[in-house]
Design an enzyme around this catalytic site. Structure first.
Site, mmCIF file in Angstrom:
data_model
loop_
_atom_site.group_PDB
_atom_site.id
_atom_site.type_symbol
_atom_site.label_atom_id
_atom_site.label_comp_id
_atom_site.label_asym_id
_atom_site.label_seq_id
_atom_site.Cartn_x
_atom_site.Cartn_y
_atom_site.Cartn_z
ATOM 1 C CB SER C 364 -13.880 8.053 -24.057
ATOM 2 O OG SER C 364 -15.000 7.145 -24.668
ATOM 3 C CB ILE C 365 -11.573 9.765 -18.793
ATOM 4 C CG1 ILE C 365 -12.285 11.022 -19.120
ATOM 5 C CG2 ILE C 365 -10.152 10.280 -18.207
ATOM 6 C CD1 ILE C 365 -12.876 11.888 -18.100
ATOM 7 C CE1 TYR C 366 -8.578 3.445 -15.311
ATOM 8 C CE2 TYR C 366 -10.296 1.515 -16.118
ATOM 9 C CZ TYR C 366 -9.157 1.950 -15.502
ATOM 10 O OH TYR C 366 -8.499 0.917 -14.899
ATOM 11 N N GLY C 367 -10.864 4.352 -20.856
ATOM 12 C CA GLY C 367 -11.468 3.269 -21.811
ATOM 13 C C GLY C 367 -12.650 3.673 -22.667
#
Lengths: 258, 140, 442
Positions: C364-367
């Site tokens: 969840s760093i990129y979405g």
């Protein structure tokens, strides 16, 4: 058939030797301080000391797991058995000769512990694990020689500071000032938890090491310490892997005895 | 609407002295350095840079609560209040001098002021490090 | 005469030998009929949610739209048998041609296997989907005598929003495969199956999950044009050792490290095996005592590395009973292996590279997202062809219930519909038995 023993890392320089040392699970890392478990729990801020562990799924009961031979072979860690939540601790390591740097943390954790998820970013290193196992690991990592009170930060967010100049007391910059310098005791004291929520009482993590000592202990290559280029084995290793990855990506079947 | 830059540009490239500290300075040291620089003649302006410190926590579960950073505070320079929002790491001192002699004299005074107040050391260079005339960015 | 001199023993998920001294080609997707059947069933098997269609028709809600005034109230699930018979009649070409229509979950779902004849009369794998969707639409219209002005509702309930959309958005017909337009490139169809689907297909058996993922991925390698000429052997070795537990290496490595092992100790075991089997040798000892290893057979070393990659994931994420550690484990396992030997890691560095990017996308760093949603058809994962996704599947099989995007949440229908098909549930046994059968003929 003789059992293979790991050799970990090439090189003859001090950082190279120190890297092998932290990676080798047979080496017991020196314990330099004793921060109580309750204080470690406070600094992490996931639960209050004494509070029950929250769970994310029902406990794992032997024989009730899905029918999978690997589940029978691989023993779950304690927190997994109990269905603990997965929580984290994150360390920031200063480039100014901190005892260890983020990337070697990953090597160290995965050589010494099981059942963890870890990730490295430029200046910080996160460990995610089942809560009760994480607490044990976190205490060891705060107590042992890979932690320096001044140059290692416990920071869940706003971790910036690893590449900043140190302050006048030799502490790594922290925009949220989770820890302060105790002038009288000459110790570093945590006043906020890892996400900067104020602690109800101060937690001392002890005296920082001297720069001379740290230069002997660090795993970091630096132009003003030990330059990586001066360790021929390490540089040659890097070039070798680069070359073999490239040749393997081209025609692996033609790479023989390289 | 046009807004003027906070500091009036000199229009010509006056010399600047860069004081780059070896350590990030405490608010107390910053105050001392500035007060030691204050009486030196020919200083046109002093700009400081460093690491930003927010007033409140800007992320995480504690978002919005006061940061209470000991080095983010109001200091007194020449009797006036200056709000520090950084942990200062460098000073850029613009000198309104006309010749080499005046420059050398001012630089030596600056060096002496820093020597007396920055025990962790610094490096001093003379040059031009910032803008001295308006550019497109000033018209916004 | 076999093309390659490699000979392997195949072992099942419990470490029991299935076949001895099998030529490598016996497990080739080009020769092994069981693998061909798995690929074929993947394209030919289609699930229909009768309950979904019934609800859609009753509410007028379909393909993301709500159409008032044209609701159709019919008892579709109750009449499942009639619909099944009608669909079979329409889909079947000749008697006993392999067509199969069966009801699942008290008539809520229908599973249709389309006959080969329909597939070979076309060139695209969507035939299975389109034939079934149309047959179901017609069967409902006929069976319930739906009038002309309401018939379009049946189409909407079955096919979803298509053809207004490129994909079959909101359709009540599902295939294991995505539509071709969603594939990253030519030959990616079998790589576009999310790890959670495989987890559901094998009922969370990690060894079988690795095998099935490996079969899908390595078949993909053939289809992408990767596994041809000199490169074919690399892929066959990957499939044999990592996917099909050749020489029992995967099982024994996990067994040795299962109770107390770490990623580091798996590295130790794998290198030990490679030395003992003569795959790698010491080329040079440096002044520090560090030994540089070399090999005469890099593709075989790669297969050993690939076994270790899955074993490391099984040990580390298995001990955590949490899938999230898979990208990190893949990355650092390979990194430790490279530092240990001076030889390149799995897929010559590509698996490690994928590990870096995947850490980003699965945390969840990129979405949003989770490792269960990953497949080989993703911009991050596609570069390591064949050997990476099996590791992801292994981790998801071993998860104890920590994932938001769990197999139950994303692949319930897949499990319900395909869960008892032997080709998908125990591919190791099926492929192994076939390899044994054809060993002599190669």
């Amino acid at each position: 058939m003789t059992a293979y023993k790991r050799q970990f890392y090439p090189g003859n320089s001090t950082p190279a030797k120190n890297r092998r040392r932290v990676m080798d699970p047979k080496v017991k890392l020196k314990k330099l301080r004793d921060v109580s478990m309750d204080d470690v729990v406070r600094i992490m801020g996931h639960r209050n000391p004494g509070e029950d562990y929250k769970s994310i799924h029902p406990p794992i009961e032997e024989g009730k797991e899905p029918d999978c031979p690997i589940r029978k072979l691989v023993e779950p860690i304690e927190g997994a058995k109990k269905g603990d939540r997965i929580r984290y601790i994150q360390f920031t390591d200063s480039v100014y000769f901190a005892p260890i740097s983020p990337y070697q943390r990953a090597w160290m954790y995965l050589s010494r512990y099981r059942g963890l998820d870890t990730g490295t970013l430029s200046g910080r290193q996160i460990i995610e694990m089942r809560e009760r196992d994480l607490e044990k690991l976190a205490k060891e990592m705060i107590d042992n020689e890979t932690f320096d009170p001044a140059l290692t930060g416990i920071r869940g967010a706003t971790v910036h500071g690893h590449a900043c100049r140190l302050d006048e007391n030799g502490l790594m910059f922290d925009a949220w000032q989770r820890y302060v310098w105790d002038k009288d005791k000459k110790e570093v004291v945590y006043v906020k938890d890892q996400v900067a929520i104020p602690l109800d009482r101060k937690i001392s993590v002890g005296k920082p090491a001297s720069m001379a000592d740290l230069k002997k202990r660090t795993t970091i290559f630096r132009a003003d310490g030990v330059d990586m280029r001066d360790d021929k084995e390490v540089t040659a290793y890097g070039l070798r892997i680069h070359k073999l990855r490239t040749l393997g990506g081209y025609q692996p079947f033609n790479v023989k005895d390289v | 609407m046009l807004s003027e830059p906070t500091v009036e540009y000199a229009g010509i490239p006056l010399p600047e002295v860069e004081i780059f500290s070896n350590a990030l300075l405490s608010a107390e040291t910053t105050e001392k350095v500035l007060n030691a620089l204050d009486p030196i003649e020919h200083i046109r302006q002093i700009n400081m840079t460093g690491e930003s410190i927010s007033k409140n926590l800007n992320s995480g579960p504690g978002k919005g609560i006061p940061n209470n950073h000991s080095e983010r505070k109001v200091i007194k320079v020449g009797g006036k209040d200056v709000e520090l929002r950084f942990q200062v790491g460098a000073f850029y001192i613009e000198l309104n001098v006309e010749n080499q002699e005046m420059l050398d004299e001012a630089v030596e005074k600056i060096r002496a002021a820093c020597d007396a107040n920055m025990p962790r050391g610094f490096s001093l260079t003379v040059g031009r490090y910032s803008k001295y005339r308006k550019t497109l960015r000033d018209y916004k | 005469m076999p093309k390659y001199k490699d000979v392997i023993d195949l072992y099942d998920d419990n470490g029991k030998r299935i076949a001895k001294d099998i030529p490598l080609e016996a497990i080739s997707p080009l020769r092994n009929n069981a693998i061909k059947k798995i690929a074929s069933l993947t394209t030919r098997t289609v699930a229909v949610s009768l309950a979904g269609i019934e609800k859609s028709l009753k509410t007028g809600s379909m393909g993301g739209a709500l159409i008032k005034g044209k609701e159709i109230d019919i008892k579709l699930v109750e009449n499942g048998k009639k619909i099944a018979a009608a669909v079979k009649d329409k889909v079947q070409v000749t008697p006993e041609d392999g067509t199969s229509v069966s009801l699942k979950a008290d008539g809520k779902s229908l599973v249709v296997i389309v006959p080969e004849a329909r597939m070979s009369a076309g060139v695209e794998y969507t035939t299975g989907f389109t034939a079934v969707a149309s047959a179901v639409t017609e069967a409902i219209i006929d069976e319930f005598k739906v009038p002309m002005y309401k018939a379009n509702m049946v189409k909407g309930a079955v096919w979803g929003r298509y053809p207004q959309t490129v994909g079959f958005d909101g359709a009540n017909v599902k295939s294991i495969l995505e539509i071709p337009q969603n594939n990253e490139g030519a030959g990616y169809a079998l790589r576009n199956i999310m790890a959670n689907h495989v987890v559901a297909l094998v009922n969370k058996n990690a060894m079988q999950g690795v095998a099935l993922s490996s079969i899908f991925e390595q078949c993909g390698a053939f289809e992408m044009g990767d596994a041809i000429g000199n490169f074919e052997r690399t892929h066959l070795l990957g499939l044999a050792y990592q996917g099909l537990n050749a020489n029992n290496m995967l099982y024994t490595t996990v067994k040795k490290n299962g109770k107390t092992g770490t990623v580091g100790s798996v590295v130790e075991t794998i290198i030990g095996a490679a030395i003992d089997d003569g795959v790698i040798y010491v080329k040079e000892t440096l002044p520090s005592g560090y030994k540089i290893y070399s090999t005469k057979d890099l593709p075989l070393w790669n297969a050993y590395a690939a076994v270790g990659q899955v074993a490391a994931v099984m040990v580390n994420t298995g001990a955590a009973r949490a899938a999230q550690g898979v990208p990190g484990t893949v990355l650092y396992y390979n990194d430790l292996l490279e530092h240990e030997t001076g030889l390149p890691g799995t897929d010559y560095g590509r698996s490690a590279g994928v590990g870096v990017g995947m850490s980003f996308f699965s945390h969840s760093i990129y979405g949003g997202g989770g490792p269960g949603l990953f497949h080989g058809n993703h911009v991050v994962t596609k570069h390591s062809k064949g050997v990476l996704i099996p590791a992801v599947t292994a981790a998801n099989c071993l998860d104890g219930g920590t994932q938001t995007f769990s197999p139950e949440a994303t692949s319930g229908l897949i499990k319900e519909v395909f869960g008892d098909m032997v080709e998908f549930r125990t591919p190791m046994q099926v492929v192994g038995a076939e390899a044994k059968k054809i060993a002599k003929k190669i």
